[in-house]
Design an enzyme around this catalytic site. Structure first.
Site, PDB file in Angstrom:
ATOM      1  NE  ARG A 108     -53.483  10.123   9.377  1.00 12.86           N
ATOM      2  CZ  ARG A 108     -52.411  10.031  10.155  1.00 12.86           C
ATOM      3  NH1 ARG A 108     -51.831   8.862  10.358  1.00 12.86           N
ATOM      4  NH2 ARG A 108     -51.916  11.105  10.715  1.00 12.86           N
ATOM      5  NE  ARG A 119     -50.156  15.706  10.165  1.00 18.08           N
ATOM      6  CZ  ARG A 119     -50.149  14.688   9.302  1.00 18.08           C
ATOM      7  NH1 ARG A 119     -50.645  14.849   8.088  1.00 18.08           N
ATOM      8  NH2 ARG A 119     -49.666  13.523   9.668  1.00 18.08           N
TER       9      ARG A 119
HETATM   10  P1  ATP Z   1     -46.547   9.209  12.010  1.00 23.40           P
HETATM   11  O1  ATP Z   1     -46.851   9.264  10.555  1.00 23.40           O
HETATM   12  O2  ATP Z   1     -45.058   9.336  12.274  1.00 23.40           O
HETATM   13  O3  ATP Z   1     -47.130   8.003  12.661  1.00 23.40           O
HETATM   14  P2  ATP Z   1     -48.459  11.437  12.382  1.00 23.40           P
HETATM   15  O4  ATP Z   1     -48.108  12.817  12.869  1.00 23.40           O
HETATM   16  O5  ATP Z   1     -48.845  11.287  10.991  1.00 23.40           O
HETATM   17  O6  ATP Z   1     -47.231  10.492  12.747  1.00 23.40           O
HETATM   18  P3  ATP Z   1     -50.337  10.689  14.506  1.00 23.40           P
HETATM   19  O7  ATP Z   1     -49.311  10.464  15.538  1.00 23.40           O
HETATM   20  O8  ATP Z   1     -51.209   9.576  14.150  1.00 23.40           O
HETATM   21  O9  ATP Z   1     -49.763  11.027  13.088  1.00 23.40           O
HETATM   22  O10 ATP Z   1     -51.214  11.990  14.972  1.00 23.40           O
HETATM   23  C1  ATP Z   1     -52.211  12.549  14.166  1.00 23.40           C
HETATM   24  C2  ATP Z   1     -52.746  13.841  14.786  1.00 23.40           C
HETATM   25  O11 ATP Z   1     -53.371  13.569  16.061  1.00 23.40           O
HETATM   26  C3  ATP Z   1     -51.714  14.927  15.102  1.00 23.40           C
HETATM   27  O12 ATP Z   1     -51.401  15.711  13.984  1.00 23.40           O
HETATM   28  C4  ATP Z   1     -52.441  15.723  16.220  1.00 23.40           C
HETATM   29  O13 ATP Z   1     -53.404  16.604  15.701  1.00 23.40           O
HETATM   30  C5  ATP Z   1     -53.167  14.635  16.997  1.00 23.40           C
HETATM   31  N1  ATP Z   1     -52.333  14.149  18.114  1.00 23.40           N
HETATM   32  C6  ATP Z   1     -51.786  12.910  18.225  1.00 23.40           C
HETATM   33  N2  ATP Z   1     -51.048  12.817  19.354  1.00 23.40           N
HETATM   34  C7  ATP Z   1     -51.113  14.016  19.971  1.00 23.40           C
HETATM   35  C8  ATP Z   1     -50.543  14.565  21.159  1.00 23.40           C
HETATM   36  N3  ATP Z   1     -49.726  13.852  21.936  1.00 23.40           N
HETATM   37  N4  ATP Z   1     -50.843  15.849  21.478  1.00 23.40           N
HETATM   38  C9  ATP Z   1     -51.634  16.584  20.717  1.00 23.40           C
HETATM   39  N5  ATP Z   1     -52.198  16.146  19.579  1.00 23.40           N
HETATM   40  C10 ATP Z   1     -51.947  14.880  19.189  1.00 23.40           C
HETATM   41 MG    MG Z   2     -48.885   7.474  13.377  1.00 23.22          MG
END
Ligand code: ATP
Ligand code: MG
Length: 192
Positions: free
Chosen positions: A136, A147
């Site tokens: 990723r 983040r």
């Molecule tokens: P986890 O590891 O707990 O599943 P994560 O933060 O690694 O969470 P995702 O939820 O897959 O990963 O989100 C990846 C990216 O997608 C975020 O960092 C953001 O840039 C974008 N994103 C996802 N959901 C949203 C949202 N609701 N609003 C804005 N951006 C979002």
């Molecule tokens: Mg996720």
């Protein structure tokens, strides 16, 4: 209809615990991260826009993100009938308010918010480790740091929002996947 929001910082285990929840409760899973990554993979217009935010650790703008989510809900009206696990949405107060409105239009509401609480040091360790396998674009130390910053400034205020709504269930997100899942089930079953 039973709607569950799984909430927590990046790397807190939302995706992992969602898989268990799907199996156990038969709810429809919507991961906004997965929806966006799928667009990036397919090279759509939306994917290009999403990638420009995700790869630098920023959130997709609220208006766009809310439209994307509304679209997923509309296109899956039947499948979502039993209820939905919202994974990665809402991430801002604006999104939480929009979700409330969207669900109200369907005569429904958020029933519980599962808040996975994990210390920052552990999150960084997990994400760096995941980055070595996931490929990723956002799982590198620089983007991870950004983040987490974004999480603390824009997303964590949602905790108070949902505490005030009486919906927030705090779950200790450190420990084994099984023991965390057992704690989640207790919180869910208490509200079903
Ligand atoms: P986890 O590891 O707990 O599943 P994560 O933060 O690694 O969470 P995702 O939820 O897959 O990963 O989100 C990846 C990216 O997608 C975020 O960092 C953001 O840039 C974008 N994103 C996802 N959901 C949203 C949202 N609701 N609003 C804005 N951006 C979002
Ligand atoms: Mg996720």
């Amino acid at each position: 209809m039973f709607n569950l929001v799984i909430f927590g910082a990046p790397g807190s285990g939302k995706g992992t615990q969602s898989e268990r929840l799907i199996e156990n409760y038969g709810l429809y899973h919507i991961s906004t991260g997965e929806v966006l990554r799928d667009h990036i993979k397919r090279g759509t217009e939306l994917g290009k826009i999403a990638d420009s935010y995700i790869s630098v650790g920023k959130l997709i703008p609220d208006e766009l993100m809310i439209n994307i989510l509304a679209d997923v809900l509309d296109k899956n009206a039947e499948a979502t009938g039993k209820g939905v696990i919202f994974d990665g949405f809402p991430r801002t107060i604006e999104q939480a308010k929009a979700l409330k409105t969207m669900l109200a239009k369907r005569g429904s509401q958020v029933n519980v918010v599962i808040g996975l609480e994990v210390p920052d040091e552990e999150l960084v360790d997990r994400l760096v480790k995941r980055g070595k396998e996931s490929g990723r674009s956002d799982d590198n130390l620089e983007t991870i740091t950004k983040r987490l910053e974004v999480y603390h400034s824009q997303t964590s205020p949602l905790r108070d929002f949902y505490v005030a709504e009486g919906l927030y269930a705090a779950i200790n997100g450190s420990g084994s996947i099984d023991s965390i899942f057992a704690d989640i089930c207790k919180a869910v079953d208490a509200r079903m």
